[in-house]
Scaffold this active site. Structure first.
Site, PDB file in Angstrom:
ATOM      1  N   PHE A 236       0.861  -1.103   0.155  1.00  0.00           N
ATOM      2  CA  PHE A 236       0.039   0.013   0.042  1.00  0.00           C
ATOM      3  C   PHE A 236       1.044   1.231  -0.116  1.00  0.00           C
ATOM      4  CE2 PHE A 236      -1.846  -3.586   2.517  1.00  0.00           C
ATOM      5  CZ  PHE A 236      -3.164  -3.696   1.651  1.00  0.00           C
ATOM      6  N   ASP A 258       0.659  -0.933  -4.943  1.00  0.00           N
ATOM      7  CA  ASP A 258      -0.389  -0.455  -4.684  1.00  0.00           C
ATOM      8  C   ASP A 258      -1.242  -0.381  -6.107  1.00  0.00           C
ATOM      9  OD1 ASP A 258      -1.205   2.410  -3.011  1.00  0.00           O
ATOM     10  OD2 ASP A 258      -2.267   2.054  -4.610  1.00  0.00           O
ATOM     11  N   CYS A 353      -5.047   2.631  10.405  1.00  0.00           N
ATOM     12  CA  CYS A 353      -5.855   3.709  10.666  1.00  0.00           C
ATOM     13  C   CYS A 353      -7.268   3.787  10.822  1.00  0.00           C
ATOM     14  CB  CYS A 353      -5.631   4.677   9.247  1.00  0.00           C
ATOM     15  SG  CYS A 353      -6.002   4.157   7.866  1.00  0.00           S
TER      16      CYS A 353
END
Ligand code: SAH
Length: 410
Positions: A236, A258, A353
Site C-alpha cells: 500500500f 499499490d 488507521c
C-alpha cells in the site's frame, strides 16, 4: 488556552439536559441532538450560540446546526467573541504546538479539527500552499475569516479548498473544490524529512498525502537500517513514503505495491527525483492477490522467505463499527502472508488507521497471524499519529492511527 478578551455580544441560548455537561467540561466539543433540552427558536443553522447546562450555568460558545447529528460544536469555554482575532489566535496556538513538538517539519497539518479545538476545520501546510477543509456548516460559513487569518499568519502562495468529504452531506453542505487564494499550477513538491514528494493537491488522497505518517517514515527507516542491505516490501505504498525513506536509510532493494496506477506512476517519479530509482521499484497490484501469489506453494514445497522488512499500511478497512469483523479478517490475512514472506530476524512494520480498531485489538490480530504461521515476535516500536495530529484523550475521536514494529524472533 488564551483567547482575545473581547466580551461576547448576547448570543441565542442552547440548554443541555441534565448529566450532559460533564463530557463538555472534560473537553469534548460535540453536543448531539439528543442532549439538547432547549434551543432558542431564533437560532439559524450555522449561528454562534451560548451553551449552558441544565441549571443554566455557562459552558461556552459554539456553532449550531439543526441538520447535523452534532447540533452544537463548542469552540470555547470562555466569554470571547468568535471573530478574526479568535481564529488568528487559535491557529497561531496550533502552529506553535507543531513548532514545539515537530521542529524542522515544513509540511504538516496546522489545524486538526477537534485536536486543536476547532471542530470542523482542517488546515494542511504543504510548503507554501495551504489546503483547507471545512466539515461543519458554521465553520464553512466562516471561511472568509479563516482565509484572512491564514494569510496573515503564513503569507501562503496559494490556499486550496478540498471539500468533498462525505461528512459534509450530514451538515447540509455541497462538495466544493477550488482555489480560495492565489494560483495552483501543477503538483507541489513536498519535503518530508528531507525527501521530495510530488503531490497533487487538487486531487490527491486526503488533502494531498498522508502527513500523519511523517514521523513514522523516519522511525521505520531507522529500524530497517539496523539490518544493512535489507530487501524491503512496502505494501500500500501510495506515493512511496515508507519505500523512499527505507531506500535512503540503506536498504538494498525496496519494492512498493499499490493498486492505483496514478500512485505507482507518482511513486516512481518520486524515487527518481530523490536519486533512488535504482533501488526503489513500484508495481501496480492488489496487495491481497500479490501476497497470495507469492506465498502459494506446491504440496511438500517449502516457502523460502525473501524479505528482511515488510511494511503494511493499508487504508482503513472499516467504515463503521459494524464492519469491524470483516476488517479484522482482512488485517489477519495480510499479516499471515507478510509473516510468511519475512526472514527470521526480519522486521514487520504495520499500521492501522481505523478509529474503530483499537491498538489492543490490532495487536491481537497480528499475534493470531503469528501463531498460525508459527512465528514468535518481539515488539521493538509502537507508533501513533505524527505530532501534528495531536491526541486529546477526552476526545476519543482524535486518536485513530496506531502501529507496531516487530522483529521475527523465529
Ligand atoms: N503508505 C502510504 C499510504 C497508504 S494509503 C503512505 O504512507 O503514503 C492506502 C493506499 O492503498 C492507497 O494508495 C490505495 O490506492 C492503496 N490500496 C487500497 N487497497 C489496496 C489493495 N487491495 N491493494 C493495493 N493497494 C491498495
Amino acid at each position: 488556552m488564551s483567547t482575545s478578551a473581547t466580551p461576547t455580544p448576547a448570543l441565542p441560548i442552547v440548554i443541555l439536559k441534565p448529566r450532559e455537561a460533564d463530557r463538555v467540561v472534560a473537553g469534548h466539543p460535540w453536543i448531539y441532538a439528543g442532549s439538547v433540552m432547549y434551543a432558542a427558536p431564533t437560532i439559524k443553522d450555522g449561528d454562534l450560540v451560548e451553551l449552558r447546562d441544565h441549571r443554566k450555568h455557562w459552558l461556552g460558545v459554539g456553532l449550531f446546526n439543526s441538520q447535523s447529528k452534532i447540533q452544537v460544536r463548542l469552540l470555547t469555554p470562555e466569554h470571547v467573541e468568535v471573530n478574526l482575532a479568535f481564529f488568528e489566535e487559535r491557529i497561531r496556538a496550533a502552529l506553535a504546538l507543531r513548532q514545539r513538538h515537530f521542529p524542522g517539519a515544513t509540511s504538516f497539518r496546522v489545524v486538526n479539527a477537534e485536536s486543536d479545538f476547532l471542530s470542523g476545520l482542517i488546515v494542511d501546510k504543504y510548503e507554501d500552499v495551504l489546503v483547507v477543509q471545512t466539515s461543519a456548516l458554521g465553520m464553512d460559513q466562516r471561511k472568509p475569516l479563516i482565509v484572512a487569518a491564514l494569510k496573515t499568519i503564513f503569507q501562503p502562495r496559494t490556499i486550496v479548498e478540498r471539500n468533498e468529504m462525505a461528512s459534509r452531506k450530514f451538515e447540509g453542505l455541497p462538495d466544493a473544490n477550488g482555489i480560495l487564494e492565489g494560483q495552483l499550477d501543477g503538483p507541489v513538491t513536498v519535503n518530508l524529512n528531507g525527501l521530495k514528494f510530488e503531490t497533487d493537491l487538487s486531487a490527491g488522497h486526503k488533502t494531498g498525502l498522508y502527513l500523519d505518517q511523517q514521523a513514522n517514515y523516519q522511525r521505520t527507516a531507522e529500524l530497517i537500517a539496523l539490518n544493512p542491505n535489507a530487501s524491503v516490501l512496502d505494501c500500500f505504498s501510495f506515493l512511496g513514503g515508507f519505500a523512499l525513506h527505507a531506500g535512503r536509510a540503506g536498504a538494498a532493494r525496496v519494492h512498493g505495491l499499490d493498486q492505483s496506477a496514478d500512485a505507482i506512476a507518482a511513486a516512481t517519479r518520486n524515487a527518481a527525483a530523490n536519486g533512488l530509482a535504482e533501488k526503489c521499484t513500484f508495481e501496480q497490484a492488489n496487495v491481497f492477490d500479490w501476497l497470495k501469489s507469492q506465498t502459494a506453494v506446491a504440496p511438500h514445497e517449502k516457502l523460502v522467505p525473501k524479505f528482511d522488512a515488510v511494511i503494511l499500511d493499508p487504508p482503513s478497512f472499516t467504515r463503521n463499527r459494524g464492519s469491524v469483523p470483516d476488517a479484522l479478517r482482512g488485517y489477519k490475512e495480510i499479516h499471515l502472508r507478510a509473516l510468511k514472506l519475512l526472514k527470521p530476524g526480519g522486521l514487520l512494520a504495520t499500521f492501522c488507521c481505523s478509529h474503530h480498531v483499537d491498538s489492543a485489538t490490532f495487536q491481537d490480530v497480528i499475534l493470531s497471524a503469528a501463531f498460525d504461521t508459527r512465528r514468535v515476535l518481539r515488539r521493538v516500536a509502537t507508533f501513533g499519529q505524527s505530532p501534528d495530529h495531536p491526541v486529546i484523550p477526552s476526545i476519543p475521536e482524535t486518536e485513530y492511527l496506531k502501529g507496531f514494529a516487530f522483529e521475527v524472533v523465529r
